[in-house]
Design a protein around this motif. Structure first.
Motif, short mmCIF file in Angstrom:
data_model
loop_
_atom_site.label_atom_id
_atom_site.label_comp_id
_atom_site.label_asym_id
_atom_site.label_seq_id
_atom_site.Cartn_x
_atom_site.Cartn_y
_atom_site.Cartn_z
N VAL A 83 4.57 -2.69 16.37
CA VAL A 83 3.85 -2.06 16.01
C VAL A 83 4.57 -2.69 14.42
O VAL A 83 5.35 -3.12 13.84
CB VAL A 83 4.44 -0.31 15.78
CG1 VAL A 83 3.70 0.34 15.01
CG2 VAL A 83 4.22 0.23 17.43
N VAL A 84 3.94 -1.74 13.46
CA VAL A 84 4.36 -1.84 11.48
C VAL A 84 3.84 -1.01 11.23
O VAL A 84 2.95 -0.29 10.97
CB VAL A 84 3.41 -2.77 10.93
CG1 VAL A 84 3.83 -3.32 9.36
CG2 VAL A 84 2.78 -4.42 12.36
N LEU A 85 5.05 -0.26 10.59
CA LEU A 85 5.06 0.90 9.88
C LEU A 85 5.55 0.84 8.62
O LEU A 85 5.35 -0.34 8.22
CB LEU A 85 6.18 2.13 10.24
CG LEU A 85 6.99 2.02 11.79
CD1 LEU A 85 8.22 3.52 12.09
CD2 LEU A 85 6.01 2.83 12.27
N PRO A 86 4.48 1.94 7.62
CA PRO A 86 3.90 1.55 6.52
C PRO A 86 5.37 1.45 5.78
O PRO A 86 5.49 0.91 4.56
CB PRO A 86 4.18 3.39 5.95
CG PRO A 86 2.92 4.30 7.27
CD PRO A 86 3.85 3.72 8.51
N ASN A 87 5.90 1.85 5.99
CA ASN A 87 8.09 1.49 5.08
C ASN A 87 8.14 -0.44 5.68
O ASN A 87 8.67 -0.57 4.85
CB ASN A 87 8.62 2.62 5.28
CG ASN A 87 9.56 2.17 7.05
OD1 ASN A 87 8.88 1.63 7.74
ND2 ASN A 87 9.88 2.97 7.06
N GLY A 88 6.77 -1.16 6.50
CA GLY A 88 7.35 -2.65 5.90
C GLY A 88 8.21 -2.69 7.76
O GLY A 88 8.81 -3.60 7.97
N GLU A 130 -5.05 7.11 16.86
CA GLU A 130 -6.07 6.89 16.10
C GLU A 130 -5.44 5.75 14.09
O GLU A 130 -6.15 6.72 12.95
CB GLU A 130 -6.95 7.72 15.98
CG GLU A 130 -7.05 8.68 16.70
CD GLU A 130 -8.59 9.94 16.53
OE1 GLU A 130 -8.14 9.91 15.30
OE2 GLU A 130 -8.08 10.65 17.68
N GLY A 131 -4.22 5.19 14.23
CA GLY A 131 -4.36 4.40 13.30
C GLY A 131 -3.49 5.07 12.44
O GLY A 131 -3.25 4.96 11.21
N THR A 132 -2.79 6.45 12.29
CA THR A 132 -2.38 6.93 11.63
C THR A 132 -0.97 7.92 11.45
O THR A 132 -0.20 8.17 10.55
CB THR A 132 -3.25 9.23 11.66
OG1 THR A 132 -2.45 9.11 13.20
CG2 THR A 132 -4.30 9.39 11.91
N LEU A 133 -0.66 6.58 11.77
CA LEU A 133 1.27 6.42 12.24
C LEU A 133 1.59 5.17 12.13
O LEU A 133 2.86 4.27 10.72
CB LEU A 133 1.26 6.52 13.23
CG LEU A 133 1.42 8.01 13.94
CD1 LEU A 133 1.81 8.17 15.78
CD2 LEU A 133 2.12 9.37 12.86
N GLY A 134 0.76 3.81 12.31
CA GLY A 134 1.39 2.64 11.70
C GLY A 134 0.25 1.43 12.13
O GLY A 134 -1.10 2.21 12.80
N VAL A 135 0.61 0.27 12.22
CA VAL A 135 -0.88 -0.74 13.03
C VAL A 135 -0.59 -1.78 13.79
O VAL A 135 1.17 -1.96 13.55
CB VAL A 135 -0.94 -1.41 11.68
CG1 VAL A 135 -1.79 -2.69 12.12
CG2 VAL A 135 -1.40 -0.83 10.39
N ILE A 136 -1.01 -1.23 15.38
CA ILE A 136 -0.44 -2.03 15.87
C ILE A 136 -1.29 -3.67 16.39
O ILE A 136 -1.86 -3.90 15.65
CB ILE A 136 -0.85 -2.06 17.63
CG1 ILE A 136 -0.80 -0.10 17.89
CG2 ILE A 136 -0.69 -2.67 18.79
CD1 ILE A 136 -0.94 0.15 19.28
N CYS A 190 0.50 -1.36 -0.10
CA CYS A 190 0.17 -0.19 -0.24
C CYS A 190 0.17 1.42 -0.22
O CYS A 190 0.49 2.57 -1.12
CB CYS A 190 -0.58 0.29 1.43
SG CYS A 190 -2.20 -1.45 1.32
N ASN A 191 2.07 1.05 0.84
CA ASN A 191 2.31 1.96 0.96
C ASN A 191 3.21 2.73 -1.07
O ASN A 191 3.12 3.41 -1.37
CB ASN A 191 4.33 2.07 2.16
CG ASN A 191 5.26 3.76 2.09
OD1 ASN A 191 4.07 4.96 2.39
ND2 ASN A 191 5.75 3.66 2.78
N ASP A 192 4.10 1.74 -1.36
CA ASP A 192 4.74 1.66 -2.76
C ASP A 192 3.89 1.76 -3.94
O ASP A 192 4.04 3.12 -4.96
CB ASP A 192 4.99 0.39 -3.00
CG ASP A 192 6.66 0.11 -2.46
OD1 ASP A 192 7.10 0.65 -1.95
OD2 ASP A 192 6.67 -1.42 -2.30
N CYS A 193 1.94 1.73 -3.44
CA CYS A 193 1.15 2.57 -4.75
C CYS A 193 0.22 3.55 -3.89
O CYS A 193 -1.00 3.29 -4.59
CB CYS A 193 0.20 1.23 -4.45
SG CYS A 193 1.20 -0.35 -5.24
#
Lengths: 470, 470
Positions: A169-174, A200-206, A60-63
């Motif tokens: 935590v997972v960040l958008p860059n993986g 609020e899910g705006t930084l990454g995924v727990i 999703c980050n790549d696209c």
């Protein structure tokens, strides 16, 4: 709709059954519990593991596809509405309690775990997880973490944040990392744990959390104090705390709420009263008894019409269930129910309740107020109809004025519901331009492409304040 | 030395008397309580207000001059050593208690306030501020906030972070904002409050804080349990918690610490013992009595040689003072004392203490262990001499191995002392490369020029782990 290549990539990660872009499914995930916010996602994806989440985020980050992590969608700030489309991440497959550690008093869970199921599981071991959002029967721990949920026991026990010892935590860059651990003390680096809680899910995924438990309180007592004057009830609240008694629960319901709740719950609530306080104390028997006596005396000094301790566990449970059902009860009255949570220092509760009533009068809208008076966290609730455009404008103006008043009294625009999309235009009132700038910098550091729950927390435009000099 | 133009600018902001670059003054601020770290600053600057701090930071940011905010310098992680020179910010002129709010149970202070003075002031009102770092007689609240200080009461009451309701912050770019307020609940935006608490002055400068107070516990009792076996003492710790009793204080001292402390304090400590537990409970009288009985029974079951409750407040105070003096007492023994705070889940305390002893033997160095056993926060303390280069190398290797062991047991490299310069090479062991990357991004968002306390938190090089497979 998702690009077919992206869809294939996602199916490759989670399997065919876990990517759903049927119109039914997209519709089902186009809204949450917040009225008046709806937007279709492109697909609903159900990861099975942290590693799958990592891969999804990278794609999703790549696209540059938005990702909206979602629990049960019980939030009231349009926090999980897929405002800009994209992928809704649903954690039904990551819903396990991984461990209850009775020696270290911790529980480790996946984000999809239902709050109440976890609470039941730890209570079976004589342990206690205090945060109790009203939605806990269906809300998930992941949702609670993202929103930093509060509840009725916040006054004495704090909120979700106060019980999170560590997260994965997972960040958008993986990138994936763990914070904290089964540790009462840990100052190794910035407090990323609490930064992610409430983000609020705006930084990454727990994808995992280790939560602190405490011993189960020995006993609990419940009391109802009835007032024919809102002010007297509100003054009682400040006076209890100023007398150094911290009840587990100290709830306020005004007359209109009371009527509606009684109509719903039918347990004999005093609908003639102008306000009631529902008070609970827990702990050691002697202490609970002494505190309840002190509280009763204070209620009487502040001119309660009557003060009664529940005679049985059943009676106590009925009172609490009635209070917890306030939103459902109010929701029956009109097609649309907008519940807010303007919060003020507890010494200002009386002023705030009065202001809410005046503002409702001024704009000719129906607002009931109930909430966690002990921690100043009020829930002014408006019964309206989104199809009545004229009334809705007045409702919006009324809430703007309520937020402004809360800030004026040293309070905040949201005590426990979060900012989401709904309150984002007002956030600058609380934090100022320079506070928002700091937050934007922080967001960009973790999520430079802005794929994580876009449209939340940061408003496209901030509202002009409606009250001068606030 | 400061460029003369910069010096003039700073004098223009704070006045001539508040910029000091004499060699005496620079020398006095070239180190903190951490052995073996020293570096001269270019000047010492004493601001009088948030506005002055704002202007100082803008000048320093524009000229890329390091800024090191400093309280009393009691930290043990080289957190306030001006590693790269620059300006040391001292808060002697910003040391006022601004307000004690008895209705909302809060205190608002400037960063230079001495911790104990604030504690005394709130106790006079019957209120209680639980965080009690051993250095509290001279430490400042600003220092406590930057380091997220812990203390002896952390087990039951938490640490500094848990009592911060709101702060005022100045960023390097001169932006100023406030977070939180006198609010038990506030989810308006990211948790910047807790991000700054414990950030060791690397993100910005805290210029004001509103702290949460709680009612003063009614009573307190103190107990000493004596063991001829370290393991038995450590097992007692886990068993007390697993039995759902959370004492206010649960301290461990090993035999060598005991000898040294008794020699210093002369209060009749049992120097023959292999270990002692110092246990305190506070709260309502009945509860304290019941808890103390339970604890006593558990100590006996775990083969304590003797268990005694202090007979008077004086005796109790003497025991606690002795414990608090452990560092001073140990510091008398040898020219250099290195005190660490490897922390583990409390169920692993026995294993950790044993490992520390084995590691000390292996490297032939003298390490005593004492600390907050109840929260797994141990202070293995090495008595050495920085001039003995050979021994110092062995000490360093021993501590590396202790850190690695703590991580292996699910612990952390620092429970309450902070990372600073001293532990920065080990931080990656705890957070991993991806965790450190996240922290670096965050640091850059707030402090793009890296002027805030450079050389702290982030190591130039991470240490290779000394233990394989950890």
């Amino acid at each position: 709709m998702l690009d077919s290549n992206v869809k294939e990539l996602l199916i490759g990660i989670v399997g065919e059954g876990n990517v759903n872009d049927s119109s039914e499914s997209r519709l089902a995930y186009s809204y949450d519990a917040t009225p008046n916010f709806q937007s279709l996602p492109d697909a609903v994806v159900m990861p099975n593991s942290t590693e799958e989440v990592r891969k999804i985020l990278k794609v999703c980050n790549d696209c540059q596809i938005p990702v909206v992590p979602r629990g049960s969608g019980t939030n009231l700030c349009a926090g999980t509405c897929p405002t800009e489309g994209g992928v809704v991440l649903v954690f039904n497959k990551m819903n396990r309690i991984l461990e209850i550690d009775e020696e270290n008093l911790t529980v480790t869970v996946q984000p999809g775990t239902i709050t109440q199921e976890m609470i039941k599981a730890v209570e079976e071991k004589g342990l206690f997880y205090p945060p109790d959002p009203s939605s806990m029967k269906i809300s998930t721990i992941g949702g609670n973490l993202n929103e930093n949920s509060g509840g009725l026991r916040g006054l004495k026990y704090g909120v979700t944040r106060d019980y999170v010892l560590g997260i994965q935590v997972v960040l958008p860059n993986g990138n994936v990392f763990r914070t904290g651990g089964k540790l009462a003390k840990d100052v190794a680096g910035y407090d990323l744990t609490r930064l992610f809680v409430g983000s609020e899910g705006t930084l990454g995924v727990i994808t995992e959390a280790t939560l602190k438990l405490v011993p189960m309180p020995e006993t609990k007592k419940t009391m109802l104090a009835i007032y024919d004057d809102i002010d007297a009830a509100a003054k009682t609240v400040s006076k209890i705390i100023a007398n150094k008694v911290i009840p587990a629960t100290l709830e306020f319901l005004d007359h209109p709420t009371l009527e509606v709740v009684e109509d719903f719950a039918k347990i004999g609530l005093p609908t003639y009263a102008e306000a009631v306080l529902l008070i609970e104390q827990d702990g050691a028997l002697e202490v609970v008894e002494r505190d309840m006596e002190k509280i009763m005396r204070i209620c009487e000094e502040e001119h309660a019409i009557s003060v009664d301790v529940a005679k049985s566990d059943e009676e106590a449970a009925a009172l609490c269930t009635a209070r917890r059902s306030a939103l459902s009860a109010l929701a029956r009255m009109k097609p649309t129910t907008i519940l807010e949570d303007a919060t003020v220092p507890r010494s200002k509760v009386a002023q705030m309740v009065k202001a809410v009533n005046e503002i409702a009068g001024k704009y000719d809208v129906k607002i009931c107020t109930f909430g966690h008076a002990g921690d100043g966290n009020l829930h002014p609730t408006c019964m309206t109809d989104v199809r009545d455009k004229d009334e809705l404008k007045r409702v919006e103006k009324a809430f703007e004025e309520i937020f402004a008043k809360a800030i004026e009294l040293g309070g905040t625009i949201t005590g426990e519901h979060g900012v989401g999309e709904m309150k984002s235009p007002y956030l600058e009132w609380k934090l100022g331009r320079e506070g928002i700038e700091a937050m934007r910098g922080l967001k960009a550091a973790f999520d430079p492409n802005g794929i994580m729950n876009p449209g939340k927390m940061f408003a496209k435009d901030s509202r002009k304040r409606v009250v001068v000099g606030v």
